[in-house]
Write a protein that holds these residues in place. Structure first.
Motif, PDB file in Angstrom:
ATOM      1  N   ALA A   9      75.511  60.931  34.283  1.00  0.00           N
ATOM      2  CA  ALA A   9      75.149  60.744  35.815  1.00  0.00           C
ATOM      3  C   ALA A   9      74.840  59.272  35.958  1.00  0.00           C
ATOM      4  O   ALA A   9      74.081  58.807  35.443  1.00  0.00           O
ATOM      5  CB  ALA A   9      74.025  61.625  35.938  1.00  0.00           C
ATOM      6  N   GLY A  10      75.343  58.802  37.038  1.00  0.00           N
ATOM      7  CA  GLY A  10      74.925  57.581  37.587  1.00  0.00           C
ATOM      8  C   GLY A  10      73.574  57.266  37.992  1.00  0.00           C
ATOM      9  O   GLY A  10      72.928  58.458  38.112  1.00  0.00           O
ATOM     10  N   GLU A  11      73.327  55.995  37.964  1.00  0.00           N
ATOM     11  CA  GLU A  11      71.972  55.575  38.420  1.00  0.00           C
ATOM     12  C   GLU A  11      71.305  56.186  39.827  1.00  0.00           C
ATOM     13  O   GLU A  11      72.536  56.599  40.794  1.00  0.00           O
ATOM     14  CB  GLU A  11      71.873  54.170  38.550  1.00  0.00           C
ATOM     15  CG  GLU A  11      70.642  53.494  38.236  1.00  0.00           C
ATOM     16  CD  GLU A  11      70.531  51.960  38.624  1.00  0.00           C
ATOM     17  OE1 GLU A  11      71.565  51.521  38.186  1.00  0.00           O
ATOM     18  OE2 GLU A  11      69.463  51.643  39.053  1.00  0.00           O
ATOM     19  N   GLY A  12      70.317  56.930  39.872  1.00  0.00           N
ATOM     20  CA  GLY A  12      69.933  57.667  40.826  1.00  0.00           C
ATOM     21  C   GLY A  12      70.271  59.040  41.230  1.00  0.00           C
ATOM     22  O   GLY A  12      69.826  59.737  41.904  1.00  0.00           O
ATOM     23  N   ILE A  13      71.378  59.555  40.343  1.00  0.00           N
ATOM     24  CA  ILE A  13      71.504  60.847  40.340  1.00  0.00           C
ATOM     25  C   ILE A  13      70.928  61.636  39.219  1.00  0.00           C
ATOM     26  O   ILE A  13      70.766  61.449  38.300  1.00  0.00           O
ATOM     27  CB  ILE A  13      73.239  61.010  40.132  1.00  0.00           C
ATOM     28  CG1 ILE A  13      73.950  60.300  40.988  1.00  0.00           C
ATOM     29  CG2 ILE A  13      73.565  62.363  39.918  1.00  0.00           C
ATOM     30  CD1 ILE A  13      75.529  60.519  40.995  1.00  0.00           C
ATOM     31  N   THR A  14      70.301  62.860  39.974  1.00  0.00           N
ATOM     32  CA  THR A  14      69.251  63.402  39.164  1.00  0.00           C
ATOM     33  C   THR A  14      70.014  64.666  38.664  1.00  0.00           C
ATOM     34  O   THR A  14      71.012  65.290  39.342  1.00  0.00           O
ATOM     35  CB  THR A  14      67.997  63.848  39.929  1.00  0.00           C
ATOM     36  OG1 THR A  14      68.343  64.455  41.165  1.00  0.00           O
ATOM     37  CG2 THR A  14      67.723  62.668  40.443  1.00  0.00           C
ATOM     38  N   THR A  15      69.144  65.651  37.978  1.00  0.00           N
ATOM     39  CA  THR A  15      69.565  66.866  37.654  1.00  0.00           C
ATOM     40  C   THR A  15      69.725  67.891  38.736  1.00  0.00           C
ATOM     41  O   THR A  15      70.467  68.665  38.909  1.00  0.00           O
ATOM     42  CB  THR A  15      68.483  67.759  36.661  1.00  0.00           C
ATOM     43  OG1 THR A  15      68.493  66.792  35.526  1.00  0.00           O
ATOM     44  CG2 THR A  15      68.707  68.866  36.484  1.00  0.00           C
ATOM     45  N   CYS A  16      68.895  67.710  39.762  1.00  0.00           N
ATOM     46  CA  CYS A  16      68.805  68.590  41.006  1.00  0.00           C
ATOM     47  C   CYS A  16      70.029  68.276  41.714  1.00  0.00           C
ATOM     48  O   CYS A  16      70.706  69.201  42.457  1.00  0.00           O
ATOM     49  CB  CYS A  16      67.683  68.231  41.940  1.00  0.00           C
ATOM     50  SG  CYS A  16      67.693  69.629  43.054  1.00  0.00           S
ATOM     51  N   ASP A  17      70.743  67.007  41.670  1.00  0.00           N
ATOM     52  CA  ASP A  17      71.994  66.715  42.578  1.00  0.00           C
ATOM     53  C   ASP A  17      72.915  67.530  41.855  1.00  0.00           C
ATOM     54  O   ASP A  17      73.840  68.117  42.428  1.00  0.00           O
ATOM     55  CB  ASP A  17      72.293  64.975  42.249  1.00  0.00           C
ATOM     56  CG  ASP A  17      71.065  64.413  43.234  1.00  0.00           C
ATOM     57  OD1 ASP A  17      70.689  64.799  44.115  1.00  0.00           O
ATOM     58  OD2 ASP A  17      70.841  63.289  42.697  1.00  0.00           O
ATOM     59  N   LEU A  18      72.987  67.644  40.556  1.00  0.00           N
ATOM     60  CA  LEU A  18      74.283  67.960  39.680  1.00  0.00           C
ATOM     61  C   LEU A  18      73.905  69.843  40.104  1.00  0.00           C
ATOM     62  O   LEU A  18      74.939  70.390  40.463  1.00  0.00           O
ATOM     63  CB  LEU A  18      74.004  67.784  38.351  1.00  0.00           C
ATOM     64  CG  LEU A  18      74.166  66.367  37.764  1.00  0.00           C
ATOM     65  CD1 LEU A  18      73.905  66.137  36.340  1.00  0.00           C
ATOM     66  CD2 LEU A  18      75.194  65.554  38.335  1.00  0.00           C
TER      67      LEU A  18
END
Ligand code: UT7
Length: 325
Positions: A48-57
């Protein structure tokens, strides 16, 4: 009280775009593409790129599963997220996901059983649906394992990746005499004595830090083969099926050698074992639904097939779930 059956209404998954190859890791620590491939089967993992979180996925996988089920977020009255790498200590990824999807009915919470998380979450949701406590559940396994790795430790940083997978489950009346379908059984185990073999060395009430994943890999390996095999034979026996009756095995993707070791031990043809470890690495709680979804997408797992999911992870936790898809 009548028990309802739990149908798998839809499935979806999501992998972050960035791919990290073995060669790239070899430039960071003393390892090599050939060592990683030979010992684990892993060729690459998604990060996951910077700033991308578990909730985003989790959100992306969840939206795909809802679309596959032909349902709206509004239909959900239960959300269970399996994760070891939540965005925050609290609130849970489950409640954050509930808000993002706009699923305003029922309850949402997280389950923490590390790599066995999805099997645990599936068992929680299945039991709640069977008891009539909810009608439509979203079960997600989502991880950003890259955030808890020590990128100077070659014995662990080569193994893990990020991703998410989701299933939508619906309670269904099993008519008198009709063949039961959906989740046929779940089996959960744990043994807390093995904490030191696989753990994270930090947390809010101990160090006040997030910590890093630590593993005595070769010892975990031995437990994995024994406990996974035991959970598979137990769930099959309890559900009244034989291992030969099962169409597909969707294992937790920790190491290709574990997948093959278990298959050998239980005389399972390797063509029946869904393996994504080469492309995904070990995505912890996300690995089972990611592998399941891939095999549905590529046409191997079809409606009506008998599928066995299994996993082992930190705790130790382990378990299995059997489903008529
Ligand atoms: O998802 C939760 C459950 N997790 C698992 O199920 C993981 C289970 N364990 C495994 O998959 C394997 O044990 C590993 C892949 C972690 C390690 O493979 P192994 O064949 O068990 O290797 P090992 O730990 O016994 O280490 C063998 C050698 C050691 O060197 P010496 O002591 O023989 O000189 C390690 O230092 O390999 C060395 N090594 C590496 N060499 C190159 C360990 N990591 C690496 C590396 N690159 N990345």
């Amino acid at each position: 009280m009548t028990e309802l059956s739990t149908r798998i209404a839809g499935i979806g998954s999501y992998l972050p775009e960035r791919i990290l190859t073995n060669d790239e890791i070899s430039a960071m620590v003393d390892t090599s593409d050939s060592w990683i491939r030979e010992r684990t089967g892993i060729r690459q993992r998604h990060i996951a790129g910077e700033g991308i979180t578990t909730c985003d996925l989790a959100e992306r996988a969840a939206r795909r599963a809802l679309e596959d089920a032909g349902l709206e977020a509004d239909d959900l009255d239960l959300i269970v997220v399996a994760t070891t790498t939540p965005d925050f200590t609290f609130p849970s990824v489950g409640t954050m996901l509930q808000a993002r999807l706009g699923a305003m009915k029922g309850a949402a919470f997280d389950v923490q059983a590390v790599c066995t998380g999805f099997v645990y979450a599936l068992a929680m949701a299945d039991n709640m649906l069977a008891r009539g406590q909810a009608k439509t559940a979203l079960v997600v396994g989502a991880e950003t394992m890259s955030r808890i790795l020590d990128w100077t430790d070659r014995s662990t940083c080569v193994l893990f990746g990020d991703g998410a997978g989701a299933m939508v489950l619906q309670a269904a009346d099993t008519g008198e005499g009709a063949e039961r379908s959906g989740i046929l059984g779940t089996y959960l185990r744990s043994d807390g004595r093995f904490k030191d073999l696989l753990h994270v060395d930090g947390g809010p009430s101990s160090t006040g830090t997030v910590g890093h994943l630590r593993m005595v890999g070769n010892q975990v390996f031995r437990h994995a083969i024994t406990n996974i095999s035991e959970s598979m034979t137990t769930i099959a026996k309890r559900s009244g099926v034989s291992i030969e009756d099962i169409d597909w095995f969707v294992p937790h993707q920790a190491n290709q050698r574990i997948l093959e070791g278990v298959a050998r031990k239980l005389s399972i043809p390797t063509e029946k074992v869904i393996s994504t470890v080469a492309d995904h690495g070990n995505t912890s709680a996300a690995s089972v639904p990611l592998a399941f979804d891939r095999a549905v997408q590529d046409g191997r797992i079809k409606r009506g097939d008998l599928v066995l999911m299994e996993a082992l992870g930190g705790g130790f936790t382990w378990g299995a779930a059997l489903a008529r898809f």
